[in-house]
Structures are given as C-alpha cells and as structure tokens.
Design an enzyme around this catalytic site. Structure first.
Site, PDB file in Angstrom:
ATOM      1  N   ASP A   9       0.856  -1.183   0.000  1.00 42.41           N
ATOM      2  CA  ASP A   9       0.000   0.000   0.000  1.00 42.41           C
ATOM      3  C   ASP A   9       0.890   1.230   0.000  1.00 42.41           C
ATOM      4  O   ASP A   9       2.035   1.170   0.456  1.00 42.41           O
ATOM      5  CB  ASP A   9      -0.908   0.014   1.237  1.00 42.41           C
ATOM      6  CG  ASP A   9      -2.176   0.826   1.036  1.00 42.41           C
ATOM      7  OD1 ASP A   9      -2.104   1.920   0.433  1.00 42.41           O
ATOM      8  OD2 ASP A   9      -3.244   0.382   1.493  1.00 42.41           O
ATOM      9  N   ASP A  58      -9.797   1.320  -5.011  1.00 40.34           N
ATOM     10  CA  ASP A  58     -10.506   2.472  -5.569  1.00 40.34           C
ATOM     11  C   ASP A  58     -11.022   2.077  -6.955  1.00 40.34           C
ATOM     12  O   ASP A  58     -10.243   1.636  -7.803  1.00 40.34           O
ATOM     13  CB  ASP A  58      -9.534   3.645  -5.680  1.00 40.34           C
ATOM     14  CG  ASP A  58     -10.177   4.930  -6.158  1.00 40.34           C
ATOM     15  OD1 ASP A  58     -11.239   4.881  -6.803  1.00 40.34           O
ATOM     16  OD2 ASP A  58      -9.592   5.993  -5.900  1.00 40.34           O
ATOM     17  N   ASP A  92     -16.869  -3.555  -2.932  1.00 41.51           N
ATOM     18  CA  ASP A  92     -18.249  -3.100  -2.776  1.00 41.51           C
ATOM     19  C   ASP A  92     -18.689  -2.323  -4.010  1.00 41.51           C
ATOM     20  O   ASP A  92     -19.829  -1.898  -4.097  1.00 41.51           O
ATOM     21  CB  ASP A  92     -18.383  -2.215  -1.532  1.00 41.51           C
ATOM     22  CG  ASP A  92     -17.622  -0.919  -1.692  1.00 41.51           C
ATOM     23  OD1 ASP A  92     -16.418  -0.980  -2.029  1.00 41.51           O
ATOM     24  OD2 ASP A  92     -18.205   0.155  -1.501  1.00 41.51           O
ATOM     25  N   THR A 138     -12.038  -6.346   6.135  1.00 40.98           N
ATOM     26  CA  THR A 138     -11.211  -5.164   6.345  1.00 40.98           C
ATOM     27  C   THR A 138     -12.029  -4.117   7.093  1.00 40.98           C
ATOM     28  O   THR A 138     -13.255  -4.219   7.197  1.00 40.98           O
ATOM     29  CB  THR A 138     -10.748  -4.556   5.012  1.00 40.98           C
ATOM     30  OG1 THR A 138     -11.890  -4.022   4.331  1.00 40.98           O
ATOM     31  CG2 THR A 138     -10.039  -5.571   4.137  1.00 40.98           C
ATOM     32  N   TYR A 139     -11.344  -3.117   7.568  1.00 38.77           N
ATOM     33  CA  TYR A 139     -12.018  -1.988   8.213  1.00 38.77           C
ATOM     34  C   TYR A 139     -13.075  -1.404   7.274  1.00 38.77           C
ATOM     35  O   TYR A 139     -14.205  -1.148   7.672  1.00 38.77           O
ATOM     36  CB  TYR A 139     -10.979  -0.920   8.584  1.00 38.77           C
ATOM     37  CG  TYR A 139     -11.576   0.405   8.965  1.00 38.77           C
ATOM     38  CD1 TYR A 139     -12.077   0.616  10.245  1.00 38.77           C
ATOM     39  CD2 TYR A 139     -11.655   1.441   8.038  1.00 38.77           C
ATOM     40  CE1 TYR A 139     -12.637   1.831  10.597  1.00 38.77           C
ATOM     41  CE2 TYR A 139     -12.208   2.666   8.385  1.00 38.77           C
ATOM     42  CZ  TYR A 139     -12.697   2.852   9.656  1.00 38.77           C
ATOM     43  OH  TYR A 139     -13.255   4.050  10.003  1.00 38.77           O
ATOM     44  N   TYR A 140     -12.676  -1.206   6.015  1.00 45.12           N
ATOM     45  CA  TYR A 140     -13.610  -0.615   5.045  1.00 45.12           C
ATOM     46  C   TYR A 140     -14.776  -1.542   4.751  1.00 45.12           C
ATOM     47  O   TYR A 140     -15.910  -1.102   4.613  1.00 45.12           O
ATOM     48  CB  TYR A 140     -12.870  -0.254   3.752  1.00 45.12           C
ATOM     49  CG  TYR A 140     -11.906   0.880   3.971  1.00 45.12           C
ATOM     50  CD1 TYR A 140     -12.364   2.188   4.087  1.00 45.12           C
ATOM     51  CD2 TYR A 140     -10.553   0.644   4.114  1.00 45.12           C
ATOM     52  CE1 TYR A 140     -11.501   3.231   4.318  1.00 45.12           C
ATOM     53  CE2 TYR A 140      -9.671   1.685   4.349  1.00 45.12           C
ATOM     54  CZ  TYR A 140     -10.144   2.977   4.453  1.00 45.12           C
ATOM     55  OH  TYR A 140      -9.284   4.009   4.695  1.00 45.12           O
ATOM     56  N   GLU A 141     -14.507  -2.823   4.683  1.00 45.42           N
ATOM     57  CA  GLU A 141     -15.602  -3.762   4.424  1.00 45.42           C
ATOM     58  C   GLU A 141     -16.641  -3.709   5.541  1.00 45.42           C
ATOM     59  O   GLU A 141     -17.841  -3.683   5.269  1.00 45.42           O
ATOM     60  CB  GLU A 141     -15.065  -5.185   4.270  1.00 45.42           C
ATOM     61  CG  GLU A 141     -16.137  -6.189   3.944  1.00 45.42           C
ATOM     62  CD  GLU A 141     -15.589  -7.557   3.632  1.00 45.42           C
ATOM     63  OE1 GLU A 141     -16.395  -8.430   3.267  1.00 45.42           O
ATOM     64  OE2 GLU A 141     -14.366  -7.779   3.751  1.00 45.42           O
TER      65      GLU A 141
END
Length: 170
Positions: A9, A58, A92, A138-141
């Site tokens: 990353d 992204d 997503d 993940t945090y975002y998930e």
C-alpha cells in the site's frame, strides 16, 4: 504459518495498522511494503507471487486505465504471478466488479469463482476453509456492510492471458 503474506500500500497509516495487528497477534509470516502499485515489477521477481488479493480498491470512476484490473495491471500481475497463480477481487463497487468481469471475458481468462453477493450467496456454497478466508473483513468492508452495501467477489487466473505489451519486464 507455511505461507508468507505481504501487504502492499502507499498509505503508511494502513501499513502501520496492519503491522501493529501482526505484532499483537505474534504473526511472523507477515510483511509490509510501502510503495505505489505502479512499482510492483520493481518489487517482485518473475513468477514470485502465488496470489494477489485486491481488497476494496478504488474503482477509479471515469479512469478505467487506472483500475487495478485493467490490462495495464493485468500485464504486470502476469509477470510476477506463478503459473496457476490467482487473483482475488473483493469489492463493494459494482463498477469495478462489472469492469473486471468484462476484462475476464474479453481476455478469455479462467474464472474460478464469482459472486455478486459474498455473504448471501457465496459463503453458503463454499468449503469451510474458503468461508474462513472470505469472512475476513477489512475496516472498510465492515464500514460498507454497516451501510448496507453488497460485497462482490471474483477469483481468476492469468494463465491464458496474452497481455497487451503495455508494460516492459522489470
């Protein structure tokens, strides 16, 4: 424990969080590389990588060439993946999911698994081992699921990928 994992990353805060978790859990087979994905050919030898996981990348709305499943990146992944190596996409974004499906079809790639709804449709039909991996969030998930978003998943290989010659070997 028999496999090594390397998180790549450009964002230092995400790598710091991953490194902290790895240390807290005593994981010794985890490493982190802070670089832009554009430099992946400088970081890995030919056929060095078993699998690539693209998690909540992204979708680059309006910039298809920059999507991590565009021919530009597929060319790069083809060079570093071992024969039979897999690419996993968990997202997503319906845009990124549909775009990647189009790339797989256009390039004649072999699809191993596909689901427009990981938790409602995919998990009930895969093995317990696959369920355990796909259930890692993940945090975002977690954030997207809390917002009611649907999570999509694809697993494919590049063995039949001919490439577009967009990327010279490193």
């Amino acid at each position: 424990p028999q496999r090594n994992f390397l998180g790549v990353d450009i964002k230092g805060a995400r790598l710091w969080r991953g490194a902290r978790t790895a240390k807290e859990e005593g994981l010794t087979n985890v490493g982190f590389l802070r670089t832009h994905v554009d430099h992946v050919l400088k970081c890995f030898a030919a056929q060095e990588v078993d699998e690539i996981w693209l998690t909540f990348s992204d979708p680059q709305i309006g910039k298809a060439r920059k999507r991590l499943t565009s021919p530009l990146f597929l060319d790069r992944y083809k060079q570093i993946l071992k024969p039979g190596g897999l690419i996993h996409l968990k997202t997503d974004s319906p845009v990124l999911y549909e775009y990647t499906l189009e790339q797989i079809e256009a390039q004649g790639l072999r699809m191993h698994e596909q689901s427009a709804e990981v938790y409602a449709e995919l998990l009930p039909r895969v093995s317990a081992k696959e369920q355990a991996v796909l259930s890692i969030q993940t945090y975002y998930e977690r954030m997207w699921l809390a917002e009611g978003r649907t999570i999509h998943y694809l697993r494919f290989d590049l063995d039949e990928y001919k490439g577009h010659g967009q990327e010279a070997a490193a």
